[in-house]
Design a protein around this motif. Structure first.
Motif, PDB file in Angstrom:
ATOM      1  N   SER A 188       6.223 -54.865 -13.943  1.00  0.00           N
ATOM      2  CA  SER A 188       7.653 -54.939 -13.618  1.00  0.00           C
ATOM      3  C   SER A 188       8.508 -54.686 -14.851  1.00  0.00           C
ATOM      4  O   SER A 188       9.503 -53.939 -14.798  1.00  0.00           O
ATOM      5  CB  SER A 188       7.988 -56.307 -13.025  1.00  0.00           C
ATOM      6  OG  SER A 188       9.382 -56.445 -12.823  1.00  0.00           O
ATOM      7  N   ALA A 189       8.147 -55.296 -15.976  1.00  0.00           N
ATOM      8  CA  ALA A 189       8.927 -55.116 -17.204  1.00  0.00           C
ATOM      9  C   ALA A 189       8.881 -53.670 -17.671  1.00  0.00           C
ATOM     10  O   ALA A 189       9.901 -53.093 -18.073  1.00  0.00           O
ATOM     11  CB  ALA A 189       8.390 -56.056 -18.294  1.00  0.00           C
ATOM     12  N   SER A 190       7.683 -53.053 -17.623  1.00  0.00           N
ATOM     13  CA  SER A 190       7.560 -51.667 -18.054  1.00  0.00           C
ATOM     14  C   SER A 190       8.338 -50.729 -17.123  1.00  0.00           C
ATOM     15  O   SER A 190       9.009 -49.796 -17.589  1.00  0.00           O
ATOM     16  CB  SER A 190       6.086 -51.256 -18.091  1.00  0.00           C
ATOM     17  OG  SER A 190       5.948 -49.891 -18.433  1.00  0.00           O
ATOM     18  N   LEU A 191       8.270 -50.979 -15.828  1.00  0.00           N
ATOM     19  CA  LEU A 191       8.959 -50.127 -14.858  1.00  0.00           C
ATOM     20  C   LEU A 191      10.479 -50.245 -15.006  1.00  0.00           C
ATOM     21  O   LEU A 191      11.200 -49.239 -14.968  1.00  0.00           O
ATOM     22  CB  LEU A 191       8.529 -50.520 -13.442  1.00  0.00           C
ATOM     23  CG  LEU A 191       9.082 -49.672 -12.284  1.00  0.00           C
ATOM     24  CD1 LEU A 191       8.744 -48.207 -12.482  1.00  0.00           C
ATOM     25  CD2 LEU A 191       8.526 -50.177 -10.961  1.00  0.00           C
ATOM     26  N   GLU A 192      10.956 -51.470 -15.192  1.00  0.00           N
ATOM     27  CA  GLU A 192      12.398 -51.656 -15.361  1.00  0.00           C
ATOM     28  C   GLU A 192      12.887 -50.991 -16.642  1.00  0.00           C
ATOM     29  O   GLU A 192      13.968 -50.384 -16.664  1.00  0.00           O
ATOM     30  CB  GLU A 192      12.740 -53.146 -15.390  1.00  0.00           C
ATOM     31  CG  GLU A 192      14.236 -53.422 -15.544  1.00  0.00           C
ATOM     32  CD  GLU A 192      14.573 -54.904 -15.404  1.00  0.00           C
ATOM     33  OE1 GLU A 192      13.691 -55.649 -14.952  1.00  0.00           O
ATOM     34  OE2 GLU A 192      15.710 -55.280 -15.746  1.00  0.00           O
ATOM     35  N   SER A 193      12.086 -51.053 -17.690  1.00  0.00           N
ATOM     36  CA  SER A 193      12.469 -50.414 -18.956  1.00  0.00           C
ATOM     37  C   SER A 193      12.524 -48.900 -18.802  1.00  0.00           C
ATOM     38  O   SER A 193      13.406 -48.241 -19.346  1.00  0.00           O
ATOM     39  CB  SER A 193      11.479 -50.806 -20.053  1.00  0.00           C
ATOM     40  OG  SER A 193      11.757 -50.116 -21.246  1.00  0.00           O
ATOM     41  N   ALA A 194      11.583 -48.345 -18.040  1.00  0.00           N
ATOM     42  CA  ALA A 194      11.532 -46.892 -17.872  1.00  0.00           C
ATOM     43  C   ALA A 194      12.644 -46.378 -16.971  1.00  0.00           C
ATOM     44  O   ALA A 194      13.225 -45.325 -17.220  1.00  0.00           O
ATOM     45  CB  ALA A 194      10.174 -46.481 -17.305  1.00  0.00           C
ATOM     46  N   LEU A 195      12.959 -47.119 -15.910  1.00  0.00           N
ATOM     47  CA  LEU A 195      13.947 -46.647 -14.938  1.00  0.00           C
ATOM     48  C   LEU A 195      15.358 -47.099 -15.264  1.00  0.00           C
ATOM     49  O   LEU A 195      16.326 -46.529 -14.746  1.00  0.00           O
ATOM     50  CB  LEU A 195      13.577 -47.132 -13.533  1.00  0.00           C
ATOM     51  CG  LEU A 195      12.206 -46.716 -12.991  1.00  0.00           C
ATOM     52  CD1 LEU A 195      12.053 -47.172 -11.553  1.00  0.00           C
ATOM     53  CD2 LEU A 195      12.023 -45.212 -13.086  1.00  0.00           C
ATOM     54  N   GLY A 196      15.485 -48.141 -16.056  1.00  0.00           N
ATOM     55  CA  GLY A 196      16.817 -48.672 -16.332  1.00  0.00           C
ATOM     56  C   GLY A 196      17.383 -49.431 -15.151  1.00  0.00           C
ATOM     57  O   GLY A 196      18.589 -49.638 -15.058  1.00  0.00           O
ATOM     58  N   ALA A 197      16.527 -49.846 -14.227  1.00  0.00           N
ATOM     59  CA  ALA A 197      16.978 -50.580 -13.040  1.00  0.00           C
ATOM     60  C   ALA A 197      15.839 -51.492 -12.585  1.00  0.00           C
ATOM     61  O   ALA A 197      14.657 -51.125 -12.687  1.00  0.00           O
ATOM     62  CB  ALA A 197      17.355 -49.622 -11.915  1.00  0.00           C
ATOM     63  N   PRO A 198      16.149 -52.705 -12.087  1.00  0.00           N
ATOM     64  CA  PRO A 198      15.093 -53.620 -11.631  1.00  0.00           C
ATOM     65  C   PRO A 198      14.452 -53.130 -10.343  1.00  0.00           C
ATOM     66  O   PRO A 198      15.114 -52.546  -9.486  1.00  0.00           O
ATOM     67  CB  PRO A 198      15.851 -54.937 -11.422  1.00  0.00           C
ATOM     68  CG  PRO A 198      17.259 -54.527 -11.148  1.00  0.00           C
ATOM     69  CD  PRO A 198      17.494 -53.293 -11.953  1.00  0.00           C
ATOM     70  N   VAL A 199      13.134 -53.384 -10.222  1.00  0.00           N
ATOM     71  CA  VAL A 199      12.370 -53.006  -9.029  1.00  0.00           C
ATOM     72  C   VAL A 199      11.507 -54.194  -8.631  1.00  0.00           C
ATOM     73  O   VAL A 199      10.785 -54.739  -9.467  1.00  0.00           O
ATOM     74  CB  VAL A 199      11.483 -51.769  -9.297  1.00  0.00           C
ATOM     75  CG1 VAL A 199      10.626 -51.452  -8.082  1.00  0.00           C
ATOM     76  CG2 VAL A 199      12.340 -50.574  -9.683  1.00  0.00           C
ATOM     77  N   PRO A 200      11.544 -54.644  -7.359  1.00  0.00           N
ATOM     78  CA  PRO A 200      10.690 -55.760  -6.939  1.00  0.00           C
ATOM     79  C   PRO A 200       9.220 -55.377  -6.964  1.00  0.00           C
ATOM     80  O   PRO A 200       8.848 -54.270  -6.557  1.00  0.00           O
ATOM     81  CB  PRO A 200      11.178 -56.053  -5.508  1.00  0.00           C
ATOM     82  CG  PRO A 200      11.848 -54.796  -5.056  1.00  0.00           C
ATOM     83  CD  PRO A 200      12.425 -54.170  -6.275  1.00  0.00           C
ATOM     84  N   VAL A 201       8.372 -56.325  -7.435  1.00  0.00           N
ATOM     85  CA  VAL A 201       6.943 -56.057  -7.612  1.00  0.00           C
ATOM     86  C   VAL A 201       6.149 -57.249  -7.071  1.00  0.00           C
ATOM     87  O   VAL A 201       6.532 -58.408  -7.275  1.00  0.00           O
ATOM     88  CB  VAL A 201       6.604 -55.820  -9.100  1.00  0.00           C
ATOM     89  CG1 VAL A 201       5.101 -55.669  -9.286  1.00  0.00           C
ATOM     90  CG2 VAL A 201       7.328 -54.576  -9.618  1.00  0.00           C
ATOM     91  N   GLY A 202       5.056 -56.948  -6.383  1.00  0.00           N
ATOM     92  CA  GLY A 202       4.128 -57.973  -5.923  1.00  0.00           C
ATOM     93  C   GLY A 202       2.711 -57.595  -6.308  1.00  0.00           C
ATOM     94  O   GLY A 202       2.413 -56.409  -6.520  1.00  0.00           O
ATOM     95  N   ALA A 203       1.829 -58.578  -6.410  1.00  0.00           N
ATOM     96  CA  ALA A 203       0.460 -58.281  -6.835  1.00  0.00           C
ATOM     97  C   ALA A 203      -0.512 -59.202  -6.117  1.00  0.00           C
ATOM     98  O   ALA A 203      -0.151 -60.292  -5.650  1.00  0.00           O
ATOM     99  CB  ALA A 203       0.330 -58.428  -8.347  1.00  0.00           C
ATOM    100  N   ALA A 204      -1.770 -58.734  -6.057  1.00  0.00           N
ATOM    101  CA  ALA A 204      -2.835 -59.531  -5.438  1.00  0.00           C
ATOM    102  C   ALA A 204      -4.117 -59.319  -6.233  1.00  0.00           C
ATOM    103  O   ALA A 204      -4.354 -58.243  -6.784  1.00  0.00           O
ATOM    104  CB  ALA A 204      -3.033 -59.127  -3.981  1.00  0.00           C
ATOM    105  N   GLY A 205      -4.982 -60.331  -6.271  1.00  0.00           N
ATOM    106  CA  GLY A 205      -6.248 -60.214  -6.970  1.00  0.00           C
ATOM    107  C   GLY A 205      -6.615 -61.540  -7.644  1.00  0.00           C
ATOM    108  O   GLY A 205      -5.862 -62.525  -7.547  1.00  0.00           O
ATOM    109  N   PRO A 206      -7.782 -61.595  -8.271  1.00  0.00           N
ATOM    110  CA  PRO A 206      -8.706 -60.469  -8.481  1.00  0.00           C
ATOM    111  C   PRO A 206      -9.494 -60.102  -7.224  1.00  0.00           C
ATOM    112  O   PRO A 206      -9.742 -60.948  -6.368  1.00  0.00           O
ATOM    113  CB  PRO A 206      -9.638 -60.992  -9.572  1.00  0.00           C
ATOM    114  CG  PRO A 206      -9.635 -62.482  -9.376  1.00  0.00           C
ATOM    115  CD  PRO A 206      -8.253 -62.831  -8.914  1.00  0.00           C
ATOM    116  N   LEU A 207      -9.861 -58.804  -7.130  1.00  0.00           N
ATOM    117  CA  LEU A 207     -10.577 -58.269  -5.983  1.00  0.00           C
ATOM    118  C   LEU A 207     -11.858 -57.607  -6.468  1.00  0.00           C
ATOM    119  O   LEU A 207     -11.956 -57.166  -7.611  1.00  0.00           O
ATOM    120  CB  LEU A 207      -9.702 -57.241  -5.243  1.00  0.00           C
ATOM    121  CG  LEU A 207      -8.314 -57.707  -4.812  1.00  0.00           C
ATOM    122  CD1 LEU A 207      -7.503 -56.530  -4.298  1.00  0.00           C
ATOM    123  CD2 LEU A 207      -8.411 -58.791  -3.745  1.00  0.00           C
TER     124      LEU A 207
END
Length: 638
Positions: A480-499
């Protein structure tokens, strides 16, 4: 009349000579009337019985002379008006205003205006006025027969000495309101041009009762005919000029388009020759620099310079690449008055950046050339990438997510062929970028999975990452932090695991999607969480339920009170419920006096109502507090 009679024996010839002198000098009518009233004319009764008759004849001659002079002046004014109206006008409006001004001057009236018929021919609209008006303005819509009057033969002007009392006419309601507001009395209405084909009416009006003479009616009628003729002529001239200008512009555009197409075709041919023969990145940059001018440089996804061609040759400065994350498309984009960038993307994968230096503003044609060069570079980069790695890894993830019933053994076999070991733990990260961010998010994901050794794919509008690791919460927050830094806008993120293994892939994807739903429902911009972070709240709010709205509805006044006054009502409520509804125990937890807790709870009662401690409302308050606790946890993530 002093000196007219010197004695009773004045000769009759002297009287006639004086009358002739008065006529020659243009004496006013009043002078003749004074002469008629002079008692001394009675002295001639015995010897000159026709003296008064002679004076009357002189007066008639005077009237005819004055009428001739007035007619001559009117005709001269009409000729001047014709000269002005015949001169070319830059617009129809300018001609219409000239007509109204000349009409008012011709008859020396208070106001003049022109109303043109609308397409339905049942209404007219005022298009030009002259004279001081308050109720009559350009754009006023009136019935076509503003003055409903008996038809005049041959389109003759209709004249009235008093609009408001003339029983020959019927005024429309709108026209009468305007006439009374302007205090109009005498008026003349004449058609513009030929009566049978008239497109409007010229009105002149006076604020005094006035009887228009035949000469005046004739003059204004002539002006109406001339005005209609010149109006039609101006329409035709302007239409012809417009058509000529449009034709010239069209021919110019066609010529420019043909020239641009030829040049575009030549550039396209040169680039195709490179693709089918040399397939060389530097040759492509050189061709682009030759056609565009300046320097063309190509950087890979990591910002390393691949090649450069053209002037200036020194292109080591890569600071301009910092603007790439802020660009929302692959179209050419100026970063300053001398530099243009083009993100090089294939689908959602960011391959690199093309930089054009040393050029100012680009025309649309030049932007098209720059885009063509950039597309050619993308083809060469794609060939390079395919030659090295290919996109089989990404296709594997999309195929695995696309068919839940695909045989696990086949998926595992394909995974082994692309070097993917599913026997080791992995996590699934799902991001939900907005429609305008999907392309750039995909480009970011290409570089991110290369650095982390993962895979990327897309499904149902989600960006999906399969990453090695065991901590889903950390993976979600890091991505999430890397994506927001790259896009300049917040993006909701969800995760699951370990799988582990292919069998858990689909369930892990669904769990990560539920976590994204929960983050969105909680109203946290750019929140990131796993199922472990959300606990039972995730299951409660997933599915796009409006948790933020629920919090605001239940305890919004308390939150707002704390925000405005830096109070502690929310912590007091939490302590109160955590301690089983005991103010004393809540005071101990908060390290304050019991009376302080009591006063705060009284304030809560004022804000939420007297029933806030009853079971139903108390349960809603506790649930809202729990949702607020989770939201605060997400907002203050490291």
């Amino acid at each position: 009349m002093t000196g007219l009679f010197t004695s009773r024996e004045v000769a009759t010839g002297d009287l006639f000579a004086e009358l002739l002198d008065m006529l020659a000098a243009g004496a006013p009518t009043d002078a003749f009337e004074v002469l008629l009233d002079d008692n001394r004319l009675d002295d001639f009764a015995g010897s000159v019985p026709d003296v008064k008759a002679a004076v009357w004849r002189a007066m008639r001659v005077h009237v005819h002379i004055q009428r001739g002079r007035s007619r001559e002046a009117g005709l001269a004014a009409l000729v001047d008006a014709a000269r002005e109206l015949a001169a070319p006008h830059e617009s129809v409006d300018a001609l219409l205003h000239a007509i109204t001004r000349r009409a008012r001057q011709l008859l020396r009236v208070d106001m003049a205006y022109i109303a043109l018929l609308e397409e339905d021919r049942r209404h007219s609209r005022v298009v030009a006025t002259d004279g001081h008006t308050s109720s009559l303005g350009v754009g006023l819509r009136l019935p076509a027969d503003g003055i409903a009057a008996p038809a005049q033969p041959g389109g003759a002007p209709f004249a009235t000495h008093n609009l408001l009392t003339d029983d020959r006419i019927v005024l429309s309601r709108e026209f009468e309101e305007m006439a009374r507001a302007e205090d109009l009395r005498a008026a003349i209405a004449v058609p513009l041009g030929d009566h049978a084909s008239s497109r409007g009416v010229l009105y002149v009006a006076s604020r005094k009762v006035r009887h228009f003479t035949a000469d005046e009616r004739s003059l204004i009628s002539s002006l109406g005919i001339l005005a209609g003729l010149y109006l039609e002529t101006t329409h035709l001239r302007l239409a012809a000029e417009t058509r000529a200008a449009e034709s010239e512009a069209r021919l110019s555009r066609m010529s420019a388009t043909a020239r641009d197409l030829n040049e575009y075709h030549d550039l396209q041919t040169a680039l195709l020759d490179i693709l089918f023969t040399e397939d060389d990145l530097h040759a492509t940059a050189s061709t682009g620099a030759r056609w565009l001018g300046g320097n063309v440089s190509v950087y890979d996804a990591d910002g390393a310079l691949r090649t450069a061609a053209g002037e200036p040759a020194d292109v080591e400065d890569t600071s301009v690449l910092a603007a790439v994350p802020g660009i929302r498309s692959s179209d050419p984009f100026p970063v300053d008055h001398r530099t243009w960038l083009v993100p090089l993307c294939r689908r959602q994968e960011h391959l690199g950046t093309l930089v054009l230096r040393g050029r100012g503003e680009l025309t649309a044609t030049e932007r098209g050339r720059l885009d063509l060069v950039a597309r050619t570079v993308v083809l060469i980069l794609c060939r390079d990438n395919l030659a090295r790695t290919g996109d089989a890894r990404d296709r594997w993830l999309e195929d695995a997510l696309g068919d839940e019933h695909r045989a696990p053994d086949r998926l595992a076999d394909r995974a082994r062929r692309i070097g993917l070991d599913l026997a080791k733990p992995y996590v699934i990260v799902v991001a939900r970028p907005g429609p305008d961010l999907v392309r750039r998010a995909g480009a970011w994901a290409g570089g991110y999975v290369q650095r982390t050794g993962g895979l990327r794919g897309a499904r149902d509008g989600h960006l999906v990452l399969l990453l090695p690791g065991t901590d889903a919460s950390t993976a979600a927050r890091t991505a999430s932090a890397s994506l927001e830094s790259a896009l300049g806008a917040p993006v909701p993120v969800g995760a699951a695991g370990p799988l582990l293994g292919t069998a858990s892939l689909h369930e892990g994807y669904r769990e990560a999607v539920r976590c994204v739903d929960a983050v969105v429902a909680l109203g946290v911009a750019g929140g990131a969480a796993s199922a472990r972070d959300l606990g039972f709240v995730g299951a409660l709010v997933a599915g796009n339920r409006d948790a933020a709205g629920f919090i605001e509805q239940v305890i919004g006044p308390v939150i707002e009170y704390d925000r405005e006054r830096s109070a502690d009502l929310v912590p007091t409520l939490r302590a109160y419920f955590d301690e089983g509804g005991s103010p004393t125990y809540a005071a101990g937890r908060l390290h304050v006096h019991t009376n302080t807790v009591t006063r705060r709870l009284d304030r809560v009662k004022d804000l939420l109502g007297p029933d806030w401690q009853k079971p139903d409302q108390a349960l809603e308050i506790q649930l809202a507090l729990q949702l607020l606790r989770v939201r605060e946890l997400l907002e203050h993530r490291p």
